[in-house]
Write a protein that holds these residues in place. Sequence first.
Motif, PDB file in Angstrom:
ATOM      1  N   GLY A   6       0.813  -1.207   0.000  1.00  0.00           N
ATOM      2  CA  GLY A   6       0.000   0.000   0.000  1.00  0.00           C
ATOM      3  C   GLY A   6       0.847   1.257   0.000  1.00  0.00           C
ATOM      4  N   VAL A   7       1.893   1.271   0.824  1.00  0.00           N
ATOM      5  CA  VAL A   7       2.790   2.430   0.902  1.00  0.00           C
ATOM      6  C   VAL A   7       3.533   2.617  -0.417  1.00  0.00           C
ATOM      7  N   ALA A   8       3.990   1.510  -1.015  1.00  0.00           N
ATOM      8  CA  ALA A   8       4.692   1.602  -2.305  1.00  0.00           C
ATOM      9  C   ALA A   8       3.783   2.211  -3.372  1.00  0.00           C
TER      10      ALA A   8
ATOM     11  N   ASP B  38       0.865   9.447   8.566  1.00  0.00           N
ATOM     12  CA  ASP B  38       0.311   9.027   9.866  1.00  0.00           C
ATOM     13  C   ASP B  38       0.068   7.510   9.889  1.00  0.00           C
ATOM     14  N   ILE B  39       1.078   6.751   9.460  1.00  0.00           N
ATOM     15  CA  ILE B  39       0.959   5.291   9.487  1.00  0.00           C
ATOM     16  C   ILE B  39       1.172   4.790  10.909  1.00  0.00           C
ATOM     17  N   LYS B  40       0.225   4.021  11.403  1.00  0.00           N
ATOM     18  CA  LYS B  40       0.269   3.440  12.743  1.00  0.00           C
ATOM     19  C   LYS B  40      -0.808   2.362  12.808  1.00  0.00           C
TER      20      LYS B  40
ATOM     21  N   THR C  19       1.515  11.034  14.679  1.00  0.00           N
ATOM     22  CA  THR C  19       1.347  10.707  16.083  1.00  0.00           C
ATOM     23  C   THR C  19       2.727  10.469  16.674  1.00  0.00           C
ATOM     24  N   PRO C  20       3.084  11.116  17.812  1.00  0.00           N
ATOM     25  CA  PRO C  20       4.466  11.161  18.297  1.00  0.00           C
ATOM     26  C   PRO C  20       5.250   9.855  18.279  1.00  0.00           C
ATOM     27  N   TYR C  21       4.693   8.760  18.797  1.00  0.00           N
ATOM     28  CA  TYR C  21       5.476   7.524  18.905  1.00  0.00           C
ATOM     29  C   TYR C  21       5.829   6.919  17.544  1.00  0.00           C
ATOM     30  N   TRP C  22       5.112   7.308  16.514  1.00  0.00           N
ATOM     31  CA  TRP C  22       5.356   6.770  15.171  1.00  0.00           C
ATOM     32  C   TRP C  22       6.047   7.786  14.264  1.00  0.00           C
ATOM     33  N   MET C  23       6.402   8.960  14.802  1.00  0.00           N
ATOM     34  CA  MET C  23       6.972  10.032  13.973  1.00  0.00           C
ATOM     35  C   MET C  23       8.460   9.826  13.716  1.00  0.00           C
ATOM     36  N   ALA C  24       8.864  10.123  12.491  1.00  0.00           N
ATOM     37  CA  ALA C  24      10.273  10.098  12.131  1.00  0.00           C
ATOM     38  C   ALA C  24      10.983  11.333  12.693  1.00  0.00           C
ATOM     39  N   PRO C  25      12.308  11.240  12.908  1.00  0.00           N
ATOM     40  CA  PRO C  25      13.059  12.381  13.479  1.00  0.00           C
ATOM     41  C   PRO C  25      12.894  13.658  12.675  1.00  0.00           C
ATOM     42  N   GLU C  26      12.930  13.541  11.333  1.00  0.00           N
ATOM     43  CA  GLU C  26      12.864  14.752  10.510  1.00  0.00           C
ATOM     44  C   GLU C  26      11.491  15.399  10.556  1.00  0.00           C
TER      45      GLU C  26
ATOM     46  N   ILE D 299       8.421   5.278   5.907  1.00  0.00           N
ATOM     47  CA  ILE D 299       9.153   4.032   6.172  1.00  0.00           C
ATOM     48  C   ILE D 299       9.466   3.921   7.662  1.00  0.00           C
ATOM     49  N   TRP D 300       9.858   5.022   8.285  1.00  0.00           N
ATOM     50  CA  TRP D 300      10.085   5.043   9.731  1.00  0.00           C
ATOM     51  C   TRP D 300       8.812   4.614  10.464  1.00  0.00           C
ATOM     52  N   SER D 301       7.678   5.182  10.052  1.00  0.00           N
ATOM     53  CA  SER D 301       6.401   4.865  10.702  1.00  0.00           C
ATOM     54  C   SER D 301       6.016   3.399  10.496  1.00  0.00           C
ATOM     55  N   VAL D 302       6.356   2.842   9.340  1.00  0.00           N
ATOM     56  CA  VAL D 302       6.118   1.413   9.107  1.00  0.00           C
ATOM     57  C   VAL D 302       6.911   0.585  10.109  1.00  0.00           C
ATOM     58  N   GLY D 303       8.176   0.956  10.338  1.00  0.00           N
ATOM     59  CA  GLY D 303       8.998   0.251  11.329  1.00  0.00           C
ATOM     60  C   GLY D 303       8.391   0.298  12.714  1.00  0.00           C
ATOM     61  N   CYS D 304       7.868   1.465  13.096  1.00  0.00           N
ATOM     62  CA  CYS D 304       7.208   1.610  14.392  1.00  0.00           C
ATOM     63  C   CYS D 304       5.946   0.751  14.467  1.00  0.00           C
ATOM     64  N   THR D 305       5.232   0.645  13.346  1.00  0.00           N
ATOM     65  CA  THR D 305       3.998  -0.151  13.303  1.00  0.00           C
ATOM     66  C   THR D 305       4.313  -1.638  13.405  1.00  0.00           C
ATOM     67  N   VAL D 306       5.395  -2.086  12.777  1.00  0.00           N
ATOM     68  CA  VAL D 306       5.823  -3.485  12.910  1.00  0.00           C
ATOM     69  C   VAL D 306       6.203  -3.775  14.357  1.00  0.00           C
ATOM     70  N   PHE D 307       6.932  -2.847  14.977  1.00  0.00           N
ATOM     71  CA  PHE D 307       7.299  -2.974  16.391  1.00  0.00           C
ATOM     72  C   PHE D 307       6.039  -3.083  17.252  1.00  0.00           C
ATOM     73  N   GLU D 308       5.039  -2.273  16.924  1.00  0.00           N
ATOM     74  CA  GLU D 308       3.766  -2.283  17.639  1.00  0.00           C
ATOM     75  C   GLU D 308       3.059  -3.626  17.479  1.00  0.00           C
TER      76      GLU D 308
END
Length: 219
Positions: A81-83, A94-96, A138-145, A158-167
């Motif tokens: 979906g992201v691709a 806002d991927i989470k 949303t803060p916990y899923w936000m990338a540094p930039e 992509i950062w948010s996807v990583g956070c979602t996988v962690f979740e």
Amino acid sequence: MDASDQLTTEKEYQKLHEEVDLLKTLKHVNIVTYLGTCLEDNILSIFMEFVPGGSISSIIHRFGPLTEIVFCKYTKQILEGVAYLHSNGVVHRDIKGNNVMLMPSGVVKLIDFGCARRLAWASLSGTHSEMLKSVHGTPYWMAPEVINESGYGRKSDIWSVGCTVFEMATGKPPLASMDRIAAMFYIGAHRGLMPSLPDRFSGAAADFVHACLTRYVDF
């Protein structure tokens, strides 16, 4: 919409109109389908595809973290979906787990495009991408930039996807034990290393999350 304040109503309508215009152009199995709108008096209704399985977050809340074989299947679909979004010049922002819905068939759907924006890329490689510089997500899923408002594009998703996988794997996003503001400061710090998946998960899963949550020099 608030009919008592015309200016506020116009701004609200414009924001919704932008989201609808974006949704109209998106057609993919892993993106929720827009069906139409209806404006009646001061009520604007947006009709969307019904996704009865609930969000990934609601499933985790009810049944606990997902097994690796399950979250791998969901992650593959999230990435497809992201691709699709990125190939069409759209950043979700806002991927989470709350914005990933599940069909009874096991098909995953990305929802909530209120924060999404279309980028005018000079090339699909993203090397000449238009950079967005406002804080959305949303803060916990936000990338540094995103937190630092230093300009961001597709990589922030992509950062948010990583956070979602962690979740999905642990039941909570990275740094969930921290206060939201503290987590934002930590993520925004250049030296703040993100947590890894616990050892019970495969090396491939841990490496994937680590790759998603790695800061690159062009951030």
